[in-house]
Scaffold this active site. Structure first.
Site, PDB file in Angstrom:
ATOM      1  CB  THR A 164     -31.374  42.063  30.829  1.00 48.53           C
ATOM      2  OG1 THR A 164     -30.017  42.053  30.394  1.00 48.53           O
ATOM      3  CG2 THR A 164     -31.755  43.466  31.212  1.00 48.53           C
ATOM      4  CB  THR A 179     -26.563  48.424  27.996  1.00 46.61           C
ATOM      5  OG1 THR A 179     -27.746  47.621  28.148  1.00 46.61           O
ATOM      6  CG2 THR A 179     -26.881  49.836  28.478  1.00 46.61           C
ATOM      7  CB  SER A 180     -29.407  46.563  23.506  1.00 44.92           C
ATOM      8  OG  SER A 180     -30.478  46.716  22.599  1.00 44.92           O
ATOM      9  N   GLY A 223     -30.612  41.198  26.086  1.00 44.44           N
ATOM     10  CA  GLY A 223     -29.304  41.480  25.519  1.00 44.44           C
ATOM     11  C   GLY A 223     -29.388  42.425  24.327  1.00 44.44           C
TER      12      GLY A 223
END
Length: 536
Positions: A356, A415-416, A437
């Site tokens: 990410t 999603t975090s 993540g």
């Protein structure tokens, strides 16, 4: 100011600001450049979520462009293939890695639609102009940076493909990113991606419709059909960006604005609300008791996430209860009583998520953007002649039916990611977010605690050693003293030391103090904080 993990992308954002663009123009240009110069972290076939705050109009909204499960996906299609779960909750392992690498791992991408929607709503410059920097990086080239190379060389972990496999999965990946022996190109090696430059040229001319309905869509669908992918033409044509209000919470004298589920903002606020019950200011920073308190709160938020947080179109989320003062007091009471939260995992395997990317932008008018986007675990698949890698978002869906994170056609997975803006006295004070993540919310949390409770300048707040607990163990970076870990171990905790000095989210932030902007770029990546004054 633009801060992000890629100097090339930050330069592109600043150049757009200098050309008269606003924060949204700069953010879109920066994000598109990131898809070129950090191709395993993000891509135009990825997903994301972005906060936009426009000072003059007081417009404040989120653009959620999460990846959705294709229409052909079914809740039980991998139920009998489940082999395990990442220890930190970052995805599931199934037989033959179908959800991890290759064409079945690909969910419907949202990034390009999301960036276009942000620009159409709030941008100032022409679309072609904000796409131009990404085209130039793809056509003229850039080089492999140290942080990029370290990620490319990550080894496989317990049932998950290595990043070297992902780079070399397709012929295009091997040609662009690998040496003749199949290994990733070394630090400093030039990278040119003319296929992606050509695709971006079409997108600059025809917009995102070319990707979702036009000539690029034709090539995507043909490749999916030829390789057994779940994605089809209707998935692309039907994709929609969701625009919605921020999720608000409070911490001390600040208002925290973050994203709605299935984003990680609810986790962030739940943790902040519980930690407000403690006098963290009086505790030595990162002392054993400090770690114990914060980690137990992290674990409770993780349990609640696993049980409740998913796509609100598919799951009833008790958001009001999770973010209530009663819930915060209940969590705090359990922590004070030294109760230990238990986080359940299926055959937990060790994974250190590092994918990410993120960007934070503030312009001269006080407009702010916080944007996080990703490929999840990249699929490795690149359609011949298109040049971009597809997401691997199916790997985070729970293969077990009947759960908050289970697979369903059209469903957005959790999603975090939690791009966030902290307000003080009704004005933006900190614009921040992170890659990493499952650890994203944990990294963002600690930077807020460092800045608000411990009064750290933003670069210090970003650089301070971090820790996390999204399992029954406590993960610490290699700068947490072993003496601290020993005291936690004496209390019965398993402490796992990460070999990296800077890890557990990679936060990039801008602090606003009146008219002064100060940037915080995480030392664990190649990040920078550039202002229009610094690039003359």
């Amino acid at each position: 100011m633009v801060t992000c993990p890629q100097p090339e992308a930050a330069e592109s954002g600043v150049e757009i600001l200098k050309a008269g663009g606003n924060a949204v123009d700069a953010a879109v240009a920066c994000a598109l450049a990131q898809t070129v110069v950090d191709p395993l972290m993000c891509g135009i076939a990825g997903f994301g979520t972005g906060a936009v705050y426009m000072r003059d109009t007081r417009a404040h909204e989120y653009f959620d462009f999460h990846a959705t499960a294709p229409a052909s996906a079914r809740p039980d299609m991998w139920a009998d293939l489940l082999e395990g779960e990442a220890r930190d909750g970052f995805g599931f392992f199934i037989k033959d890695r179908l959800n991890d690498i290759g064409y079945q791992s690909i969910a419907t991408p949202g990034t390009l639609r999301g960036l276009e929607a942000m620009h159409a709503a709030h941008g100032r410059l022409p679309w072609r102009e904000v796409v131009a920097p990404a085209i130039a990086w793809a056509r003229d080239g850039y080089f492999v940076r140290p942080g990029m190379h370290a990620f490319w060389m990550d080894e496989a972990t317990l049932g998950r493909a290595s990043n070297r496999e992902r780079l070399a999965f397709s012929e295009s990946g091997r040609r662009v990113y690998c040496r003749e022996d199949g290994w990733p190109r070394p630090i400093g090696a030039p990278i040119v991606n003319t296929d992606m430059a050509d695709v971006l040229d079409v997108i600059a001319r025809d917009g995102a419709d070319a990707f979702y309905r036009g000539s690029i869509a034709d090539a995507i669908v043909a490749d999916m059909q030829a390789n057994g992918g779940l994605l089809n033409r209707q998935d692309l044509a039907d994709y929609r960006v969701i625009r919605q209000k921020p999720l608000f919470g409070r911490y001390r004298d600040r208002v925290i604005a973050t994203n709605q589920p299935p984003g990680g903002g609810a986790m962030l606020l739940e943790m902040l609300h519980a930690l407000e019950q403690f006098d963290l200011r009086s505790m030595p920073h990162n002392s054993p008791e400090y770690l114990r308190i914060v980690c137990e709160v992290m674990k409770q938020a993780t349990v609640d996430k696993d049980m409740h947080l998913g796509d609100p179109a598919f799951v009833d989320i008790p958001l009001e209860r999770l973010l209530s003062s009663e819930r915060a007091a209940q969590t705090a009471a359990a922590v004070r009583a030294h109760e230990k939260v238990s986080v359940t995992r299926v055959n937990p395997g060790h994974v250190v998520p590092r994918d990410t990317t993120h960007l934070s932008v503030v312009d001269g008018d006080g407009n702010c953007v916080s944007l996080t986007h990703s490929l999840a675990m990249p699929s490795g698949a690149i359609t011949p002649s298109l040049g971009f890698m597809y997401n691997g978002c199916m790997g985070v869906f729970d293969p077990r039916p009947g759960r908050a994170g289970s697979i369903a056609p059209g469903k957005r997975r959790f999603t975090s990611s939690c791009p966030t803006i902290v307000f003080r006295d009704n004005q933006p004070e900190i614009v921040l977010g992170a890659p990493g993540g499952t650890q994203i919310a944990m990294g963002v949390l600690q930077v807020i605690l460092n800045a608000v409770d411990h009064g750290m300048p933003i670069q210090d707040a970003v650089s301070a050693p971090r820790f996390s607990s999204t399992s029954n163990a406590i993960d610490v970076c290699n700068r947490i003293p072993r003496a601290v870990c020993r005291q936690l171990e004496q209390q019965g905790y398993e402490v796992i030391r990460n070999p990296y000095n800077y890890t557990i989210g990679w936060v990039h932030a801008v602090h606003i103090d009146g008219t002064a902007l100060r940037g915080g770029a995480d030392p664990g990546r190649d990040g920078v904080a550039y202002s229009t004054d610094s690039l003359m």
